[in-house]
Design an enzyme around this catalytic site. Structure first.
Site, mmCIF file in Angstrom:
data_model
loop_
_atom_site.group_PDB
_atom_site.id
_atom_site.type_symbol
_atom_site.label_atom_id
_atom_site.label_comp_id
_atom_site.label_asym_id
_atom_site.label_seq_id
_atom_site.Cartn_x
_atom_site.Cartn_y
_atom_site.Cartn_z
ATOM 1 N N ARG A 25 -3.546 4.422 -1.615
ATOM 2 C CA ARG A 25 -2.965 2.835 -1.623
ATOM 3 C C ARG A 25 -2.717 2.150 -2.430
ATOM 4 O O ARG A 25 -2.098 1.631 -1.885
ATOM 5 C CB ARG A 25 -4.948 3.050 -0.128
ATOM 6 N N GLU A 66 1.463 3.621 3.278
ATOM 7 C CA GLU A 66 2.293 3.197 4.504
ATOM 8 C C GLU A 66 3.583 3.201 4.674
ATOM 9 O O GLU A 66 4.170 2.369 4.031
ATOM 10 C CB GLU A 66 1.879 2.303 4.447
ATOM 11 N N GLU A 107 0.892 -4.725 11.274
ATOM 12 C CA GLU A 107 0.819 -3.220 11.149
ATOM 13 C C GLU A 107 1.225 -2.821 11.680
ATOM 14 O O GLU A 107 0.786 -2.586 13.146
ATOM 15 C CB GLU A 107 -0.770 -3.436 11.202
ATOM 16 N N HIS A 146 2.854 -3.443 7.037
ATOM 17 C CA HIS A 146 2.083 -2.407 6.143
ATOM 18 C C HIS A 146 1.960 -1.336 7.333
ATOM 19 O O HIS A 146 2.590 -2.020 8.600
ATOM 20 C CB HIS A 146 0.463 -2.853 6.092
ATOM 21 N N HIS A 155 0.918 -0.717 -0.143
ATOM 22 C CA HIS A 155 0.245 -0.189 -0.010
ATOM 23 C C HIS A 155 0.841 1.337 0.518
ATOM 24 O O HIS A 155 1.892 1.512 0.804
ATOM 25 C CB HIS A 155 -0.927 0.194 1.177
#
Ligand SMILES: NCCCCC[C@@H](C[SeH])C(=O)O
Ligand SMILES: [Zn+2]
Ligand SMILES: [Zn+2]
Length: 307
Positions: A125, A70, A269, A195, A67
């Site tokens: 994104r 990020e 994440e 991510h 993405h």
């Protein structure tokens, strides 16, 4: 000057020249290969870390920058490569890992989107593919893999940020990665995709609430990795199966790799939990990467022990 920095968010061009310089440095420990080009024709360059060997070695595959917005993700992949090369020979675990295994690192998967966030829209994104019949651009690469494709937590609207694409692997960036992993699936023992944000360590499945066959092992390793991460600065991560821990989302690279047979498949994440979100300040690159190194090394050590 076009200087690359491990504690800044480097432009695509700086990352590319960094990749080239790394690959021409420690020729015994690192090499590069282009696994294909992006929709707009940028190279997707994969770094292969590990002691050169005439025999085939088991491997770990890690990608960053699926993405575009990020930015802490590609920063971590660059940090990982630096750490691996600079601690090989002094850190016993890293030395053992690179002697026995290869680690493939794709610093930026979504190269077109990443460049676009630097030049146009910081919050982009998706990929930058054009679809006839729509004025909207791009598909979500993490909804484009062939894993419950477009069944849940994804949109068939090309204007949505979670657009699943016209078909599974419609996005050339996803297809290039899937092709590489398919070609090497007999040696790839673990898949890690990085991510941001939310501070989560996720594993399959996201396309269903069904528990993975090896759920308890995946959970055990995730909890150990999160604890290792927390030991440095106290950063708290939540571990768990993606559907219940974040949200249901079909077409993910981790679910696809797991169903292909890659037993250890994780989605990170990274920081933070929303204060800065995708706009994590550069001052947090170093601490974020240092703590994440501990988690990734924990997973790698477990995989190596269970070869
Ligand atoms: N395979 C999907 C894992 C859970 C979702 C991960 C996040 C990262 Se921004 C997403 O793709 O929405
Ligand atoms: Zn993401
Ligand atoms: Zn995210």
């Amino acid at each position: 000057p076009r200087t690359h920095s491990y504690t800044k968010y480097n432009s695509f061009d700086k990352v590319q020249s960094w990749i080239n310089s790394m690959a021409s440095s420690n020729s015994d420990l690192i090499s590069k290969q282009t696994i294909g080009n992006s929709y707009e024709g940028r190279p997707m360059t994969l770094l292969k870390l590990g002691k050169k060997s005439s025999s085939v070695k088991p491997a770990i595959f890690m990608d960053c920058g699926i993405h575009a917005r990020e930015w802490i993700s590609p920063a971590f992949c660059q940090w990982f490569v630096k750490e691996a090369l600079s601690t090989y020979g002094s850190d016993s675990q890293m030395t053992s890992l690179l002697n026995e295994m290869d680690v493939y690192v794709l610093p930026v998967l979504n190269v077109d989107g990443y460049d676009y966030t630097h030049k146009s829209n910081r919050m982009w994104r998706k990929t930058r593919s054009r679809k006839s019949g729509s004025s909207c651009i791009g598909a979500d690469p993490n909804r484009n893999f062939n894993a419950g494709w477009c069944t849940v937590g994804a949109s068939s609207n090309p204007c949505s940020d979670t657009y699943c694409g016209s078909k599974a692997e419609s996005e050339i960036e996803a297809k290039n990665v899937a092709d590489f992993i398919r070609r090497n699936k007999s040696t790839i023992k673990a898949y890690i995709t990085v991510h941001s944000y939310s501070q989560l360590l996720l594993f399959p499945y996201a396309y269903t609430f069904e528990l993975a066959a090896t759920h308890s092992e995946l959970m055990k390793v995730a909890e150990g990795a999160s604890a290792a991460l927390r030991s440095l600065y106290g950063t708290r991560y939540t571990s768990g199966p993606a559907a219940a821990t974040i949200y249901p989302a079909a077409g993910g690279s981790d679910d696809w790799a797991y169903d292909l047979g890659v037993k250890y498949s994780y989605t990170f994440e990274l920081r933070d939990t929303g204060r800065y979100g995708f706009l994590l300040p550069e001052s947090q690159i170093k601490p974020t990467c240092e703590e994440t190194m501990l988690a990734v090394k924990y997973i790698a050590a477990y995989v190596q022990k269970n070869l």
